[in-house]
Design a protein around this motif. Sequence first.
Motif, PDB file in Angstrom:
ATOM      1  N   GLY C  14      20.220  48.694 -32.050  1.00  0.00           N
ATOM      2  CA  GLY C  14      20.107  49.742 -31.032  1.00  0.00           C
ATOM      3  C   GLY C  14      18.912  49.530 -30.118  1.00  0.00           C
ATOM      4  N   GLY C  15      18.080  48.551 -30.430  1.00  0.00           N
ATOM      5  CA  GLY C  15      16.919  48.289 -29.577  1.00  0.00           C
ATOM      6  C   GLY C  15      17.220  47.198 -28.570  1.00  0.00           C
ATOM      7  N   LEU C  16      16.204  46.865 -27.780  1.00  0.00           N
ATOM      8  CA  LEU C  16      16.387  45.826 -26.768  1.00  0.00           C
ATOM      9  C   LEU C  16      15.959  44.477 -27.356  1.00  0.00           C
ATOM     10  CD1 LEU C  16      14.901  47.626 -23.637  1.00  0.00           C
ATOM     11  CD2 LEU C  16      17.313  47.098 -24.052  1.00  0.00           C
ATOM     12  N   PRO C  17      16.794  43.443 -27.224  1.00  0.00           N
ATOM     13  CA  PRO C  17      16.373  42.121 -27.705  1.00  0.00           C
ATOM     14  C   PRO C  17      15.180  41.620 -26.896  1.00  0.00           C
ATOM     15  CG  PRO C  17      18.451  41.973 -26.497  1.00  0.00           C
ATOM     16  CD  PRO C  17      18.120  43.417 -26.584  1.00  0.00           C
ATOM     17  N   LYS C  18      14.373  40.755 -27.533  1.00  0.00           N
ATOM     18  CA  LYS C  18      13.167  40.223 -26.871  1.00  0.00           C
ATOM     19  C   LYS C  18      13.532  39.558 -25.547  1.00  0.00           C
ATOM     20  CE  LYS C  18       9.168  37.262 -27.705  1.00  0.00           C
ATOM     21  NZ  LYS C  18       9.466  35.853 -27.374  1.00  0.00           N
ATOM     22  N   ALA C  19      14.673  38.883 -25.539  1.00  0.00           N
ATOM     23  CA  ALA C  19      15.087  38.208 -24.305  1.00  0.00           C
ATOM     24  C   ALA C  19      15.265  39.208 -23.169  1.00  0.00           C
ATOM     25  CB  ALA C  19      16.383  37.437 -24.547  1.00  0.00           C
ATOM     26  N   ALA C  90      24.649  50.123  -8.763  1.00  0.00           N
ATOM     27  CA  ALA C  90      23.323  49.695  -8.312  1.00  0.00           C
ATOM     28  C   ALA C  90      23.373  49.005  -6.959  1.00  0.00           C
ATOM     29  CB  ALA C  90      22.715  48.728  -9.334  1.00  0.00           C
ATOM     30  N   GLY C  91      24.562  48.639  -6.527  1.00  0.00           N
ATOM     31  CA  GLY C  91      24.659  47.894  -5.273  1.00  0.00           C
ATOM     32  C   GLY C  91      23.907  46.579  -5.364  1.00  0.00           C
ATOM     33  N   ALA C  92      23.953  45.959  -6.538  1.00  0.00           N
ATOM     34  CA  ALA C  92      23.101  44.794  -6.782  1.00  0.00           C
ATOM     35  C   ALA C  92      23.550  43.584  -5.982  1.00  0.00           C
ATOM     36  CB  ALA C  92      23.124  44.451  -8.266  1.00  0.00           C
ATOM     37  N   THR C  93      22.573  42.853  -5.452  1.00  0.00           N
ATOM     38  CA  THR C  93      22.870  41.556  -4.838  1.00  0.00           C
ATOM     39  C   THR C  93      22.352  40.416  -5.705  1.00  0.00           C
ATOM     40  OG1 THR C  93      20.810  41.564  -3.554  1.00  0.00           O
ATOM     41  CG2 THR C  93      22.764  42.506  -2.503  1.00  0.00           C
ATOM     42  N   ILE C  94      21.264  40.689  -6.440  1.00  0.00           N
ATOM     43  CA  ILE C  94      20.733  39.713  -7.406  1.00  0.00           C
ATOM     44  C   ILE C  94      20.738  40.403  -8.767  1.00  0.00           C
ATOM     45  CG2 ILE C  94      18.776  38.287  -8.102  1.00  0.00           C
ATOM     46  CD1 ILE C  94      19.559  37.390  -5.432  1.00  0.00           C
ATOM     47  N   ILE C  95      21.406  39.826  -9.738  1.00  0.00           N
ATOM     48  CA  ILE C  95      21.451  40.408 -11.077  1.00  0.00           C
ATOM     49  C   ILE C  95      20.784  39.437 -12.038  1.00  0.00           C
ATOM     50  CG2 ILE C  95      22.920  41.263 -12.935  1.00  0.00           C
ATOM     51  CD1 ILE C  95      25.050  41.828 -10.758  1.00  0.00           C
ATOM     52  N   LEU C  96      19.653  39.873 -12.627  1.00  0.00           N
ATOM     53  CA  LEU C  96      18.975  39.056 -13.637  1.00  0.00           C
ATOM     54  C   LEU C  96      19.344  39.609 -15.010  1.00  0.00           C
ATOM     55  CD1 LEU C  96      15.354  38.739 -12.184  1.00  0.00           C
ATOM     56  CD2 LEU C  96      17.110  36.984 -12.257  1.00  0.00           C
ATOM     57  N   ALA C  97      19.661  38.718 -15.922  1.00  0.00           N
ATOM     58  CA  ALA C  97      20.031  39.174 -17.261  1.00  0.00           C
ATOM     59  C   ALA C  97      19.619  38.125 -18.281  1.00  0.00           C
ATOM     60  CB  ALA C  97      21.537  39.429 -17.333  1.00  0.00           C
ATOM     61  N   VAL C 118      27.569  32.821 -10.443  1.00  0.00           N
ATOM     62  CA  VAL C 118      26.711  32.946 -11.615  1.00  0.00           C
ATOM     63  C   VAL C 118      26.074  31.600 -11.955  1.00  0.00           C
ATOM     64  CG1 VAL C 118      28.703  32.579 -13.157  1.00  0.00           C
ATOM     65  CG2 VAL C 118      26.630  33.652 -14.044  1.00  0.00           C
ATOM     66  N   ASP C 119      24.822  31.615 -12.330  1.00  0.00           N
ATOM     67  CA  ASP C 119      24.154  30.428 -12.854  1.00  0.00           C
ATOM     68  C   ASP C 119      23.502  30.794 -14.182  1.00  0.00           C
ATOM     69  OD1 ASP C 119      23.734  29.705  -9.578  1.00  0.00           O
ATOM     70  OD2 ASP C 119      24.324  28.089 -10.954  1.00  0.00           O
ATOM     71  N   THR C 120      23.610  29.881 -15.132  1.00  0.00           N
ATOM     72  CA  THR C 120      23.212  30.187 -16.504  1.00  0.00           C
ATOM     73  C   THR C 120      22.164  29.209 -17.013  1.00  0.00           C
ATOM     74  OG1 THR C 120      24.976  28.747 -17.311  1.00  0.00           O
ATOM     75  CG2 THR C 120      25.509  31.092 -17.040  1.00  0.00           C
ATOM     76  N   HIS C 121      21.642  29.511 -18.197  1.00  0.00           N
ATOM     77  CA  HIS C 121      20.623  28.653 -18.829  1.00  0.00           C
ATOM     78  C   HIS C 121      19.473  28.399 -17.874  1.00  0.00           C
ATOM     79  CE1 HIS C 121      22.619  27.891 -22.587  1.00  0.00           C
ATOM     80  NE2 HIS C 121      23.697  27.422 -22.006  1.00  0.00           N
ATOM     81  N   ILE C 122      19.045  29.438 -17.159  1.00  0.00           N
ATOM     82  CA  ILE C 122      17.979  29.266 -16.178  1.00  0.00           C
ATOM     83  C   ILE C 122      16.638  29.202 -16.895  1.00  0.00           C
ATOM     84  CG2 ILE C 122      16.838  30.316 -14.175  1.00  0.00           C
ATOM     85  CD1 ILE C 122      19.720  29.123 -13.748  1.00  0.00           C
ATOM     86  N   THR C 123      15.892  28.152 -16.614  1.00  0.00           N
ATOM     87  CA  THR C 123      14.606  27.957 -17.275  1.00  0.00           C
ATOM     88  C   THR C 123      13.427  28.133 -16.330  1.00  0.00           C
ATOM     89  OG1 THR C 123      14.849  25.598 -16.851  1.00  0.00           O
ATOM     90  CG2 THR C 123      15.489  26.376 -19.033  1.00  0.00           C
ATOM     91  N   ASP C 159      17.424  31.781 -19.802  1.00  0.00           N
ATOM     92  CA  ASP C 159      17.403  31.215 -21.145  1.00  0.00           C
ATOM     93  C   ASP C 159      16.378  31.962 -21.993  1.00  0.00           C
ATOM     94  OD1 ASP C 159      17.707  27.655 -21.928  1.00  0.00           O
ATOM     95  OD2 ASP C 159      19.158  29.296 -21.975  1.00  0.00           O
ATOM     96  N   PRO C 160      16.748  32.475 -23.146  1.00  0.00           N
ATOM     97  CA  PRO C 160      15.771  33.175 -23.981  1.00  0.00           C
ATOM     98  C   PRO C 160      14.603  32.262 -24.336  1.00  0.00           C
ATOM     99  CG  PRO C 160      17.998  33.513 -24.803  1.00  0.00           C
ATOM    100  CD  PRO C 160      18.087  32.481 -23.732  1.00  0.00           C
ATOM    101  N   GLY C 161      13.400  32.811 -24.265  1.00  0.00           N
ATOM    102  CA  GLY C 161      12.211  32.040 -24.620  1.00  0.00           C
ATOM    103  C   GLY C 161      11.625  31.277 -23.462  1.00  0.00           C
ATOM    104  N   ALA C 162      12.276  31.292 -22.304  1.00  0.00           N
ATOM    105  CA  ALA C 162      11.766  30.513 -21.175  1.00  0.00           C
ATOM    106  C   ALA C 162      10.781  31.300 -20.329  1.00  0.00           C
ATOM    107  CB  ALA C 162      12.923  30.032 -20.306  1.00  0.00           C
TER     108      ALA C 162
END
Lengths: 617, 270, 345
Positions: C14-19, C90-97, C118-123, C159-162
């Motif tokens: 139920g909490g937020l992951p560190k990432a 949100a009318g989002a144009t940039i979505i960071l996740a 979408v672009d993934t594994h962003i470091t 990317d988590p940890g980046a």
Amino acid sequence: MDQQTPRQAMDVDIVCVGFGPAAAGFLATLGRAVTREDGTTAIESRVAPGMPLQVTCFERADDLGAGVSGIVTRARAIRETYPDLDSSQIPMAAAVTSERMVYLMDPVGASRRSYPLRIGDRLIKGLQSVLPVTHHGLELPFIPGFLKKENGLILSMGQFMQWVGGQVMASGAAQLWPGTPVAEALVEDGAVRGVRLMDQGTDRHGQPDAGYMPGMDVRAALTVVADGPVGAVGRQIDEQFGFPPGHHVRDWAVGMKMVVDLRENAGLEPGTVIHTFGFPEPEIFGFLYVNDTRTASLGVFVPSWFNSPVRTAYRYLQHWMLHPYLWRYLEGGRMRSWGAKSLQESGRRGEPYLAGPGYARIGEGSGSTNVLTGSGVDEAWCTGTVLAQAVVDLLAAGKPFSRENLDAAYVERRRRSWVEAEGRVAERARDGFHHGVVTGLLGMALAGLSGGRLFLPVEPRRPYERVRSAEAYFRGRIPASEIERLTRESGQTGQPLHDVLLDRAGWPAIPYDGALLVSHQDALLMGGKVQAASGYADHVTFVDEDLCRTCGSKLCIEICSGQALMPGPGGVPAFDREKCIHCGACYWNCVRPVGGDPDRTNLRFAAGSGGLHSTEN
Amino acid sequence: MSEAFHIVVCGSVAPDPLQTLEPVTTAAGPGLKNEMLLPHVLDPWAGHALYEAANLAKQAPGTRVWLVSVGPKAKLQQVMMTVAQKVPFELVAVDGSASGFADAHATAAALADAIGAIPGLDRSRLILSGGWESATRCSSVTLQLVGERLGIVDQFQGVDRLTIEAGGALRLTERIDGGRHQVSVVEGPPVVVGWATGYLPEPPNNPQVGMANMRAIMPALQKARPVPAAGGGAAFLRVEQPKQVRETRIVKDVPTEEIAREIVAWVRGA
Amino acid sequence: MEQVLVLLHTDETGGLPKAGLEAVAAGARMGAELGGAGFAVGIIGAGVQADANQLAGCGASRFLVADAPELAQSRYATDAAAAEAVARQAGATIILAPMTPRFARALPGLAHRLGGRVDTHITGLAAAGGTPVVTRWFYRQRIEGALQRTARPWIILLDPGAFPAWTGAAGTATAEAVPLAFGPALTRTTVAGIESPAAGQQTIRPDADLLFVAGAGWTKKQADGQPHPADAEAFILDFLRRSRASLGGSKSLVDLSGEGHAVLGFMTHMNQIGQTGATPRHPKGLATCCHGEEPHVVGWRFITERRAVNLDANCGWARGKADVLYVADAFAVMKRVNELLTDGN
């Protein structure tokens, strides 16, 4: 572990073993006859009525053309099959623009040169100002006609074989299956009935393991044996049906080569062909072909008449590259690919029975290589096209593939071909090398210039009969008393014996640069991308391990191109199939005859899976 | 007995893992040096997906398996010589780019078009599968995009196991963090399954399977439609190989005790 | 003007992951760097107010919450629908996740629904000319590229940890509810549970300081001509226990299924590094009995300090892939290392 898996079988019309230039010539020619331009079938299958002729070809390497070499060829037979062939269609191909033959002298002082050669060297040095000598290399003012590559093409064999493979596959004429080693020919009632593929899912001793699948039997009315000079099926056929009297294969070489990315402004024109002799040892010939301004294919040949008991290729290849005549071009370059293969240097004298019941032989394993001109690819291609024409005739006439019919249709045609005519000229051209380098060169010149009528009458000895002891070979360079100590040191430190002895004999250490001059294992990984899938048996084994235990030579270990053979427990060499590049040099370097047959040695070399994974070669 | 599936595996070719890869800039954007000369293999993740598909097909007789592949025709042909020997499947080939720098959205569009054109494809039995990412683009995006285009909202990524339950439901395990798996149950197809490695070994080469496959694969390759290189993708500002040469200190002929102490100090250190 | 949305989800506690906190910090920075556009936070889950409160001080101009019992489950259909609803509101144009497994699964689908990219594994994340510039790896961490897009919305999965995590005081966040409607078509999938490796076999520790890689050499014949699988297993597991390292393996070790080599029972495909394995992040890595060939070493991209123990002085590690290569017998070395390491470090 399913040891109950039954052995599968399937039937085709024609099965080929190996996809090299010979099989390529065969399939390209046969394909055109089987399927017409409009796509309709001209020759129907006998095993699958209504379908076109079912032709399948098994290649043991994981990719077509993985692991061969840069070549220069006059491409006569190839251009007959592909009249519109132009070098821009095939990557790394180039038309020959200039040729040079260079005698490399020894700036290091460690080379073992005979007395006549040393006199010659002194003369050349004395006359440097008037002779075309540059960077310790004497450029021969002319190249004998029999050696010239008129209208020649420089080709990357790997790229060429991939290109032809694509043509053959696209035509639907045959199916090509790389990564599929053939274990043996199926022989029943004295006739060849097809082939059996290697078992998969076994341990290294060939015993069933996880995922066991016995090798499939592929039955065919005709088996085309195109597996090259060290092919296991070819050798099995020789044992089964015998070897023609007076014929033997006693001359070999291992050719070790690289493709190099040259530095900018290396100064070499595309299409340049350079052949060398004299360095690092007089017996070792070299080649350098320039594919384009930034790419060159190069290498050396270490022959069976080079009598060193620690003969090896890689170290010598590096010293050869470092020769000032070549290093001025190669310095600053980077290794792009690397590999090695055995060459059959007996030529026509090593020709086996070309046909028999249910089989025919083409290519280098059938003795087609011309040992005078040093060419084999085009010759192999030609034998393939000749066989294809014969096969088409026999199929059209409804005649079976018996020895008589194949002799009449194929062998007769081959006897009338230029491969035969030129092969006869070359037949005894190399024999002089059994006496020495100078004699050898004289013998070649004699044969070449006299159209084969004149030659030096030296009877070739078997490779193991020529190998000298280390004391004898290094006499004058290393005291006999030190040889024993150095041999022991090598055993303790694990450093290869050839390195220990060559270092002591005065060869300088190689200045590794991590790009072109790298360790042997680095060459395997960086250059050769060597790997092997698991689940297959070791393909290098020994007939009688006791012979290994008492063998003082271990030449197989010294010559192994991949350091896959290493000192093992009790003196039996240990084999790591993940390092093997399938050059087959171990096979002809074994010094122990076995089984009462002086031409059979103790090392068994079968078709294995894996090896080199670069087609930029 | 299970209902038969229609399994469509999406996957392309990748350079053989031991090759040297160098980026170069071409007119169409970044690429690999001598890309067409490099030996290629079937993308390893896609390979796992294909073998899992064949395994499922054995459990649900009547299942059809397609491999839909967007890649350079010549490379697809070369790779088929090995892949065709592994398991039975039908090939749908699209002549396009297999570059890691190609846009996933463009690739997904080409795949979705090709899949939509498969005659007799039954959406209600469809398992759209592939590797959860490719060894080239490594983005883990394409399958989801194809799934969306086909209107499939039950999607799974990083799958290691798929079992058919009574009643036609499918139970799947997906990799999450720390070596754990999430187990989900879906009522049935259509689903999207992005495979991780699963647990099956690579099948041996079987020329009989190869010959049967090749009868249809060769015509499929010949029919491969070219897709034009898509524009409107990313603008690359920089593409480079990392300078990864460390000055390796080689510690030789040193007693075990000393080495062990040095390692422990390092492990404990900041 | 860009509209930056930081999209988050709750984890099974139920909490937020560190990432997620890493994405918040990145979003705050991006919002500032894109000409002061600011940013919004969107949270997906069940019972989300507490999570919004945790982020109250992060500087977001809006907190949108998609709160529904269905969203307690990590499931594509409902996650994608909820994410779409949040993004549109949100009318989002940039979505960071964060690229957690849950969002890695669902957010690429979101890109299609919004007509974006979408672009993934962003470091790496920066801004240039009023647009984000993302950095990511291609060809299994062999080639790095930096790219920009003009298409919007642009979903960027980190990317988590980046990236560094946001830290700050909790407070009270004014949450904007996002209306959701999940029909039966979106709940054909149900999460049945989590499978963990057997206790004591938990060898993958993403937060460990050290990655310990065991290569195929552990199972091969040693100097006495025999393999020693029991010793190998004991030394490796003992070291993991004492050092709290995370365990990795090479593909060759993981694939071994016979061939006369005993296999290490606790090693699975999940432990594989490189090739078709993982590329974990750890400050240190120690490779033992492993060749160090390229396809394996690509998995070491995010390991900062590297050392190796191998009897072969010519192995891959020697050629610039490691900081230190100890040419020694790993059995002897690790045995002694274990003796020197006391429990609890």
